[in-house]
Enzyme design. Structure first.
Site, short mmCIF file in Angstrom:
data_model
loop_
_atom_site.label_atom_id
_atom_site.label_comp_id
_atom_site.label_asym_id
_atom_site.label_seq_id
_atom_site.Cartn_x
_atom_site.Cartn_y
_atom_site.Cartn_z
N HIS A 187 22.88 67.29 33.19
CA HIS A 187 23.92 67.76 32.27
C HIS A 187 24.01 69.27 32.33
O HIS A 187 24.46 69.93 31.40
CB HIS A 187 23.60 67.34 30.83
N GLY A 234 45.77 11.73 30.24
CA GLY A 234 44.40 11.71 30.78
C GLY A 234 44.37 11.16 32.21
O GLY A 234 43.59 11.63 33.05
#
Ligand code: ADP
Ligand code: MG
Length: 578
Positions: free
Chosen positions: A217, A553
């Site tokens: 950083h 189905g």
């Protein structure tokens, strides 16, 4: 420069959202970060990597099988909040506890500690493993004050593999801490990074100079020097890391040569050409080394060298397979994570029973077949719903989709865990039955389980066994639903399907040929139910209305077996043994 952004304040959030969309097969976004798309079926320790954004692929990019279970994602270079950590932990915990693991930065340490207190108060097992690999950040006397940088990657990988192997919380923590104790990194920066929308770099280096030991950083490092050649830099990095060799270690090492964000991979390879031989000359064997951008710092120019001294415990964990958005190693399963349903949709499964290699291989084909059924049903969802709405309740499409999604995820997971055909289909069937709702779901679920039981966990099934398996599927439906052909149900399709298939195989046809003929018969039979009056199921009271419309189905069953037939043909052109 970081050039692509909208409102700079939204950069981290937007990056995370885009990442989650692109990698939706691996991860799911939750408040505070991401978790794996699929949830473990038995309790597994959740390894949660954490830290700020700007370090991709750290940390969200390493969430996946064999690696992290989740990532807590803060804003750019900023610790996530305690609330974020808590929320990701709640989403990821599967009952075996969680480990927060992150680099040693004060903000992270405090926030993860607060989240840990809250989780512990709720009775969730929670531990923290803090990475301290950066040798430039404090002297060896104050080793626990060191920052965590690229060494995160190796420490997290070791813990992820241990968790995947089913080790308990204390064990995963122990190997994680051991990996950290054995890990050393030295980094160097050539130029600072730029925050999205910022005019200036976070820090700036004079042209032609280099900052050794600078933090990711922009924290101060050891010293600035004139930019050396790649060979001189490689030698310096190796020398500085080896000076730090922990006591009592062996000669096998994991090595990570990491780019910080804007070094070309070719540059890293040039550097590696110096680093690797020097390490070998020092007597080391390099185990599964990595050269790439694995822990970055926005667009910072720079590199770091990490060495982890391995032992007989750490080495297998470092080399174990992993499959994540940004890092893949070895082989987990061809279909791992592919299109699995939401984490929350997966039922906890028992550990799969013993299986043979052949059956595990076949189980992968079953997963592929379920994948085919899944896309077929997704495509047909609204059509099936419309059919069911005529005399039924209109939920057949939705129910089948819910069922197959759950079945597919459960099967993927079973295969990942070494399930053979029986275990995989049983898990799929159980999930289908649980999730689908409706009569068809109960029947499909029980049928798949019966099919699995007929195929077993040992053999690569022959055509005859496949025929017997389909018979078992059909018989189970008959047994449970007590409908017969002619009652206008899925039996009108499955019974002729099973008969034609078995007749064909007995008559000497190949499985594929017999399947294709049987699928054609099933589809015709399904269409032919139009002229029947329903004698079973929800459609029965509206029998007259149903005249002229086929049974939903039966139609869905016809669609599935037809698609599977096409899949088999396609597959047989790639492999011959079906
Ligand atoms: P639900 O009828 O509970 O709403 P679905 O709409 O998902 O469930 O499924 C309806 C289908 O279930 C019917 O079209 C029929 O094919 C099948 N079905 C219903 N009852 C039976 C039964 N007793 N045996 C076999 N299949 C049945
Ligand atoms: Mg219905």
């Amino acid at each position: 420069m970081t050039r692509l952004f909208n409102d700079p304040a939204d950069f981290a959030d937007e990056a995370l959202a885009g990442f989650c969309d692109a990698h939706e097969i691996y991860v799911r976004q939750v408040p505070g970060g991401v978790v794996r798309r699929t949830r473990p079926g038995v309790p597994r320790v959740a390894v949660l990597a954490g830290g700020g954004s700007g370090h991709y692929p750290a940390f969200a990019g390493i969430v996946g099988a064999g690696f992290a279970s989740g990532a807590v994602v803060g804003n750019i270079f900023t610790s996530p909040s305690a609330q974020q950590a808590y929320s990701v932990a709640k989403a990821a915990d599967s009952g075996a506890g969680v480990i927060f693991t992150y680099g040693n930065y004060a903000g992270d340490v405090m926030n993860f500690a607060m989240a840990s207190e809250r989780l512990a108060a709720e009775g969730i097992g929670v531990e923290n493993v803090i990475v301290t690999d950066d040798i430039a950040s404090a002297s060896a006397d104050e080793i626990d004050k060191r920052r965590g940088i690229a060494g995160d990657f190796i420490v997290f990988k070791v813990m992820g593999a241990a968790a995947e192997a089913g080790e308990n919380l204390a064990e995963v923590v122990r190997v994680g801490r051991k990996a950290n104790d054995n890990t050393r990194t030295i980094g160097t920066a050539f130029q600072g990074c730029t925050f999205p929308g910022a005019d200036d770099r976070l820090f700036s280096l004079e042209k032609g100079s280099m900052a050794l030991g600078l933090g990711i950083h922009g924290e101060p490092g050891l010293h600035d020097t004139v930019m050396p050649t790649a060979a001189a830099l490689g030698a310096e990095l190796v020398q500085r890391v080896l000076v730090e060799t922990p006591e009592g270690v062996g000669t096998r090492i994991a090595v990570l040569l990491n780019g910080l964000g804007s070094s070309k991979l070719e540059e890293l390879f040039v550097l590696w050409r110096t680093v690797a031989p020097l390490l070998r000359e020092a007597g080391y064997t390099l185990v599964a080394p990595e050269v790439g951008e694995l822990v970055t710092s926005l667009d910072m120019a720079g590199v770091s060298l990490t060495v982890t001294w391995l032992d007989e415990e750490l080495e297998p964990l470092w080399v174990a397979p992993a499959e994540t958005p940004a890092f893949r190693r070895g082989y987990i399963a061809a279909t791992t994570n592919a299109g699995a349903a939401d984490n929350a949709d997966i039922e906890v499964q028992d550990a799969p029973a013993e299986s043979t290699e052949e059956s595990r291989h076949f189980a992968q084909r079953c997963v592929a077949a379920l994948g085919v059924a899944r896309s077929t049903l997704h495509d047909a969802e609204s059509m099936l719903g419309d059919l069911d709405a005529i005399a039924g309740d209109g939920d057949h499409g939705r129910g089948m989709v819910r069922g197959i999604d759950a079945a597919y995820s459960a099967a993927v997971y079973a295969v990942q865990r070494g399930g053979g055909a029986e275990s995989t289909l049983a898990a799929a069937g159980d999930a289908w039955g649980d999730r689908a709702g409706g009569t068809s779901g109960v029947l499909w679920g029980a049928g798949l389980r019966a099919l699995g039981e007929a195929l077993g966990n040992s053999d690569q099934p022959s055509a005859e066994q496949m025929g017997a398996g389909v018979d078992a599927f059909s018989s189970r439906l008959l047994e449970l639903g007590k409908a017969e052909p002619g009652d206008k149900t899925m039996m009108d399709a499955i019974v002729p399907f099973a008969k034609t298939l078995n007749d064909g195989i007995r008559g000497g046809s190949s499985l594929i040929d017999a399947w294709i003929s049987a699928a054609a018969v099933a589809s015709q039979a399904a269409e032919a139910t139009s002229s029947l009056r329903p004698k079973r199921g929800r459609a029965r009271p509206l029998a007259e209305k149903s005249l002229g419309t086929p049974d939903p189905g039966a139609i869905s069953l016809g669609l599935i077996v037809t698609a599977l037939g096409e899949h088999l043909v396609h597959y047989s052109t790639q492999e011959e043994n079906l």
